[in-house]
Design an enzyme around this catalytic site. Structure first.
Site, PDB file in Angstrom:
ATOM      1  N   ASP A  50       0.890  -1.301  -0.107  1.00 43.29           N
ATOM      2  CA  ASP A  50      -0.075   0.016   0.075  1.00 43.29           C
ATOM      3  C   ASP A  50       0.952   1.158  -0.005  1.00 43.29           C
ATOM      4  OD1 ASP A  50      -2.304   1.558   0.234  1.00 43.29           O
ATOM      5  OD2 ASP A  50      -2.417   1.140   2.319  1.00 43.29           O
ATOM      6  N   LYS A  88      -1.151  -1.518  -4.561  1.00 40.19           N
ATOM      7  CA  LYS A  88      -1.824  -0.512  -4.796  1.00 40.19           C
ATOM      8  C   LYS A  88      -0.820   0.953  -5.121  1.00 40.19           C
ATOM      9  CE  LYS A  88      -5.479  -1.288  -1.322  1.00 40.19           C
ATOM     10  NZ  LYS A  88      -6.116  -0.992   0.039  1.00 40.19           N
ATOM     11  N   PHE A 141     -10.404  -0.197   0.563  1.00 37.43           N
ATOM     12  CA  PHE A 141      -9.944  -1.266   1.388  1.00 37.43           C
ATOM     13  C   PHE A 141     -10.423  -2.587   0.834  1.00 37.43           C
ATOM     14  CE2 PHE A 141      -9.670  -3.788   5.123  1.00 37.43           C
ATOM     15  CZ  PHE A 141      -8.380  -3.371   5.408  1.00 37.43           C
ATOM     16  N   ASP A 153      -5.399  -9.369   5.288  1.00 33.65           N
ATOM     17  CA  ASP A 153      -5.698  -8.816   6.670  1.00 33.65           C
ATOM     18  C   ASP A 153      -6.976  -7.768   6.713  1.00 33.65           C
ATOM     19  OD1 ASP A 153      -3.376  -9.827   7.629  1.00 33.65           O
ATOM     20  OD2 ASP A 153      -2.180  -8.135   7.305  1.00 33.65           O
TER      21      ASP A 153
HETATM   22  P1  IMP Z   1       2.019  -0.201   3.810  1.00 29.25           P
HETATM   23  O1  IMP Z   1       3.003  -0.830   4.746  1.00 29.25           O
HETATM   24  O2  IMP Z   1       1.149   0.706   3.909  1.00 29.25           O
HETATM   25  O3  IMP Z   1       2.234  -0.836   2.361  1.00 29.25           O
HETATM   26  O4  IMP Z   1       0.730  -1.531   4.294  1.00 29.25           O
HETATM   27  C1  IMP Z   1       0.713  -2.724   3.901  1.00 29.25           C
HETATM   28  C2  IMP Z   1       0.098  -3.853   4.804  1.00 29.25           C
HETATM   29  O5  IMP Z   1      -1.130  -3.195   4.914  1.00 29.25           O
HETATM   30  C3  IMP Z   1       0.085  -5.080   4.179  1.00 29.25           C
HETATM   31  O6  IMP Z   1       0.437  -5.807   5.202  1.00 29.25           O
HETATM   32  C4  IMP Z   1      -1.345  -5.478   4.074  1.00 29.25           C
HETATM   33  O7  IMP Z   1      -1.683  -6.591   4.470  1.00 29.25           O
HETATM   34  C5  IMP Z   1      -2.064  -4.272   4.660  1.00 29.25           C
HETATM   35  N1  IMP Z   1      -3.171  -3.712   3.756  1.00 29.25           N
HETATM   36  C6  IMP Z   1      -3.126  -2.741   2.907  1.00 29.25           C
HETATM   37  N2  IMP Z   1      -4.279  -2.604   2.184  1.00 29.25           N
HETATM   38  C7  IMP Z   1      -5.003  -3.326   2.614  1.00 29.25           C
HETATM   39  C8  IMP Z   1      -6.397  -3.364   2.259  1.00 29.25           C
HETATM   40  O8  IMP Z   1      -7.037  -2.950   1.428  1.00 29.25           O
HETATM   41  N3  IMP Z   1      -6.844  -4.588   2.810  1.00 29.25           N
HETATM   42  C9  IMP Z   1      -6.415  -5.666   3.631  1.00 29.25           C
HETATM   43  N4  IMP Z   1      -4.893  -5.259   4.143  1.00 29.25           N
HETATM   44  C10 IMP Z   1      -4.440  -4.147   3.548  1.00 29.25           C
HETATM   45 MG    MG Z   2      -0.310  -7.514   6.125  1.00 24.40          MG
END
Ligand code: IMP
Ligand code: MG
Length: 175
Positions: free
Chosen positions: A104, A132, A153, A160
């Site tokens: 994300d 994303k 989401f 998750d």
């Molecule tokens: P980041 O550190 O912002 O890249 O977040 C990544 C983490 O957030 C991952 O471990 C994903 O499991 C969780 N995540 C991000 N977006 C979603 C979503 O839409 N649904 C479920 N989990 C998400």
């Molecule tokens: Mg995760």
């Protein structure tokens, strides 16, 4: 149909996920033919993806899981990452492939890549079911991306989420 069910919109079907995971498996098989591949699945969100992916890789792979402190009840990474579960495997001179459900903001993966590059692994790469990409805040290269989505989401397929696991076969967005 129950209440929460009505708020979901399917964005990836079981068939589409299956086909794409097979393609990723083929690509990874070709790329790591001469390597020592270790899949490091990121719990909990990637457990279904990792289980499907490893069965599409035609190599002797080692598989382990890590757990990071990430979302919890909130819907965005805090930027403070910590490893709650270290791998049990010896990673020295191995080719690590971090298997994540969704990249994300990139905060989690940037931290993990940096962390594992210090473990004397031969290589560290990322395979994510969903990238994303438009939400990226921290630069990180997703070497193998199943799908590039910008859909809010997402739930399903073991991703998750704050609720119980449902709809493990497809991916849905919450309206
Ligand atoms: P980041 O550190 O912002 O890249 O977040 C990544 C983490 O957030 C991952 O471990 C994903 O499991 C969780 N995540 C991000 N977006 C979603 C979503 O839409 N649904 C479920 N989990 C998400
Ligand atoms: Mg995760």
């Amino acid at each position: 149909m129950t209440g929460p069910e009505r708020r979901r919109r399917r964005v990836l079907s079981r068939t589409r996920i299956h086909e794409r995971v097979r393609e990723l498996g083929r690509q990874i098989t070709a790329d790591y033919r001469d390597g020592q591949l270790v899949l490091l699945g990121v719990l909990n969100g990637a457990f279904v993806f990792c289980a499907d992916l490893c069965r599409e890789i035609d190599l002797d792979v080692e598989i382990d899981f890590i757990r990071v402190a990430s979302y919890g009840a909130a819907t965005e990474s805090s930027g403070t990452i910590s490893l709650l579960r270290e791998p049990n495997l010896d990673l020295v001179n191995k080719d690590l492939l971090l298997v994540e459900d969704i990249v994300d903001t990139g905060t989690t993966m940037a931290w993990l890549v940096d962390h594992f590059q210090r473990c004397a692994a031969r290589s560290v790469r990322i395979c994510a079911l969903i990238d994303k990409h438009e939400r990226r805040r921290v630069a990180v290269t997703v070497d193998y991306a199943g799908f590039v989505l910008d859909q809010g989401f997402l739930v399903g397929y073991g991703l998750d989420c704050a609720e119980r696991y449902r709809n493990l076969k497809a991916v849905y967005t919450l309206a």
